[in-house]
Design a protein around this motif. Structure first.
Motif, PDB file in Angstrom:
ATOM      1  N   CYS A 134      -5.445 -84.248 102.455  1.00 25.36           N
ATOM      2  CA  CYS A 134      -4.971 -83.329 103.502  1.00 25.36           C
ATOM      3  C   CYS A 134      -5.122 -81.871 103.064  1.00 25.36           C
ATOM      4  N   VAL A 135      -4.810 -81.587 101.800  1.00 25.19           N
ATOM      5  CA  VAL A 135      -4.918 -80.215 101.287  1.00 25.19           C
ATOM      6  C   VAL A 135      -6.381 -79.773 101.304  1.00 25.19           C
ATOM      7  N   ALA A 136      -7.274 -80.652 100.824  1.00 24.56           N
ATOM      8  CA  ALA A 136      -8.702 -80.299 100.762  1.00 24.56           C
ATOM      9  C   ALA A 136      -9.230 -80.000 102.169  1.00 24.56           C
ATOM     10  N   ASP A 137      -8.880 -80.845 103.142  1.00 24.55           N
ATOM     11  CA  ASP A 137      -9.322 -80.619 104.520  1.00 24.55           C
ATOM     12  C   ASP A 137      -8.717 -79.342 105.088  1.00 24.55           C
ATOM     13  N   PHE A 138      -7.440 -79.137 104.814  1.00 17.82           N
ATOM     14  CA  PHE A 138      -6.766 -77.930 105.304  1.00 17.82           C
ATOM     15  C   PHE A 138      -7.442 -76.670 104.767  1.00 17.82           C
ATOM     16  N   LEU A 139      -7.687 -76.637 103.447  1.00 15.70           N
ATOM     17  CA  LEU A 139      -8.272 -75.440 102.825  1.00 15.70           C
ATOM     18  C   LEU A 139      -9.681 -75.181 103.346  1.00 15.70           C
ATOM     19  N   ALA A 140     -10.431 -76.261 103.564  1.00  9.67           N
ATOM     20  CA  ALA A 140     -11.826 -76.097 103.984  1.00  9.67           C
ATOM     21  C   ALA A 140     -11.954 -75.841 105.484  1.00  9.67           C
ATOM     22  N   LEU A 141     -11.107 -76.472 106.290  1.00  6.07           N
ATOM     23  CA  LEU A 141     -11.305 -76.435 107.745  1.00  6.07           C
ATOM     24  C   LEU A 141     -10.319 -75.540 108.502  1.00  6.07           C
ATOM     25  N   ASP A 142      -9.028 -75.680 108.205  1.00  6.81           N
ATOM     26  CA  ASP A 142      -8.013 -74.993 109.023  1.00  6.81           C
ATOM     27  C   ASP A 142      -7.771 -73.558 108.584  1.00  6.81           C
ATOM     28  N   LEU A 143      -7.622 -73.360 107.263  1.00  9.96           N
ATOM     29  CA  LEU A 143      -7.237 -72.039 106.762  1.00  9.96           C
ATOM     30  C   LEU A 143      -8.203 -70.931 107.180  1.00  9.96           C
ATOM     31  N   PRO A 144      -9.535 -71.159 107.060  1.00 10.97           N
ATOM     32  CA  PRO A 144     -10.464 -70.096 107.454  1.00 10.97           C
ATOM     33  C   PRO A 144     -10.349 -69.723 108.942  1.00 10.97           C
ATOM     34  N   ARG A 145      -9.910 -70.675 109.757  1.00  8.57           N
ATOM     35  CA  ARG A 145      -9.734 -70.404 111.187  1.00  8.57           C
ATOM     36  C   ARG A 145      -8.431 -69.685 111.477  1.00  8.57           C
ATOM     37  N   GLN A 146      -7.389 -69.978 110.664  1.00 12.94           N
ATOM     38  CA  GLN A 146      -6.046 -69.485 110.971  1.00 12.94           C
ATOM     39  C   GLN A 146      -5.737 -68.120 110.358  1.00 12.94           C
ATOM     40  N   VAL A 147      -6.349 -67.838 109.220  1.00 12.13           N
ATOM     41  CA  VAL A 147      -6.082 -66.566 108.552  1.00 12.13           C
ATOM     42  C   VAL A 147      -7.365 -65.740 108.592  1.00 12.13           C
ATOM     43  N   ASP A 148      -7.303 -64.545 109.200  1.00 12.44           N
ATOM     44  CA  ASP A 148      -8.538 -63.771 109.367  1.00 12.44           C
ATOM     45  C   ASP A 148      -9.059 -63.256 108.019  1.00 12.44           C
ATOM     46  N   ALA A 149     -10.341 -62.898 108.017  1.00  7.39           N
ATOM     47  CA  ALA A 149     -11.035 -62.540 106.776  1.00  7.39           C
ATOM     48  C   ALA A 149     -10.352 -61.367 106.064  1.00  7.39           C
ATOM     49  N   ALA A 150      -9.865 -60.393 106.851  1.00  3.16           N
ATOM     50  CA  ALA A 150      -9.228 -59.222 106.236  1.00  3.16           C
ATOM     51  C   ALA A 150      -7.959 -59.630 105.489  1.00  3.16           C
ATOM     52  N   THR A 151      -7.174 -60.516 106.083  1.00  2.00           N
ATOM     53  CA  THR A 151      -5.938 -60.982 105.435  1.00  2.00           C
ATOM     54  C   THR A 151      -6.270 -61.781 104.184  1.00  2.00           C
ATOM     55  N   GLN A 152      -7.292 -62.655 104.289  1.00  2.25           N
ATOM     56  CA  GLN A 152      -7.706 -63.438 103.118  1.00  2.25           C
ATOM     57  C   GLN A 152      -8.144 -62.508 101.994  1.00  2.25           C
ATOM     58  N   GLU A 153      -8.896 -61.482 102.349  1.00  2.00           N
ATOM     59  CA  GLU A 153      -9.394 -60.498 101.382  1.00  2.00           C
ATOM     60  C   GLU A 153      -8.217 -59.801 100.699  1.00  2.00           C
ATOM     61  N   ARG A 154      -7.241 -59.371 101.508  1.00  2.00           N
ATOM     62  CA  ARG A 154      -6.093 -58.628 100.984  1.00  2.00           C
ATOM     63  C   ARG A 154      -5.285 -59.476  99.994  1.00  2.00           C
TER      64      ARG A 154
END
Ligand code: ADE
Length: 251
Positions: A134-154
């Motif tokens: 579940c974690v692997a799928d979440f990190l690969a599929l859901d997180l990039p959709r839910q948290v925008d690139a600028a927030t991930q970068e920050r």
């Protein structure tokens, strides 16, 4: 069928899952805590906000087991990274947990829970296998959709990783590199530090109930930890626990 018990220490995380439970969730107030009994993805669950620290977590775990007869206990929350590769945005799945602030020397070895004859408590291998997927799928599929690139970068969470191993728990927020270094020297297997997991694992061991502890790394347990922790909590934490536990329950 017996319900799944889900604990979190922070309101944000429980709130998202609670919304998914819908208006039919039943609230039971026991020992100043609200337990929400309902269904998630058609499966019976009990959701509860434990609050912070080992006593709060232990009391809540006992209630889930004794009052609600849960089949397993899942704990989701944030942690401070201790091992070098454990970065903000990574997820840690506990295989074993230890109470880093337990010390009854010279009567018992350091870290050993007196009269229980052990310092480390294991989580359930079967739950961990499912959760790791579940974690692997979440990190690969859901997180990039839910948290925008600028927030991930920050937050520096461009390529978050899953770590499996030991978590250390204690009634202390670790916010100094010197304290982190000492903890790593005393308990070299420690991946991250938090304030509840080992208490839940001990109670589940005592009752023979399978448990899992899942942590998102919000800070590096150094001088920047209080600021990093609050920012992570407010901006990203809820995506992780609701996303991963949501996947687990639907699995
Ligand atoms: N939970 C999240 N960050 C933590 C830290 N630095 N110490 C203890 N618990 C934490």
């Amino acid at each position: 069928t017996a319900p799944i018990g889900i604990l979190a220490a922070l309101h944000d995380e429980i709130a998202d899952l609670l919304t998914r439970m819908g208006p039919s969730a039943e609230r039971h107030t026991i020992g100043m805590r609200d337990y929400y009994v309902g269904k998630l993805s058609g499966r019976p669950c009990v959701l509860v906000l434990a609050r912070v620290g080992k006593v709060a977590a232990a009391a809540t775990a006992v209630t889930l087991i004794r009052e609600f007869g849960v089949s397993c206990v899942l704990f989701a929350g944030l942690a401070g990274g201790i091992a070098p590769g454990v970065r903000v945005g990574d997820v840690v799945l506990a295989e074993t947990l230890v109470q880093h602030d337990l010390d009854a020397r010279p009567l018992f070895p350091r870290f050993e829970v007196p009269l229980l004859g052990r310092a480390k408590f294991a989580t359930d291998a079967g739950l961990n296998e499912v959760l790791a997927r579940c974690v692997a799928d979440f990190l690969a599929l859901d997180l990039p959709r839910q948290v925008d690139a600028a927030t991930q970068e920050r937050f520096g969470i461009a390529a978050p990783a899953l770590h499996r191993g030991e978590i250390a728990s204690g009634d202390q927020f670790i916010g100094a590199a010197e304290v982190s270094r000492r903890l790593a020297a005393d308990l070299p297997a420690t991946l991250c530090v938090e304030m509840e997991g080992a208490a839940v694992a001990q109670v589940c061991h005592e009752y023979g109930v399978p448990c899992a502890v899942l942590r998102t790394v919000s800070d590096r347990a150094d001088a920047a930890a209080p600021v990093d922790f609050k920012a992570f909590l407010h901006e990203v934490a809820s995506f992780y626990s609701a996303g991963i536990i949501g996947r687990f329950i639907a699995a």
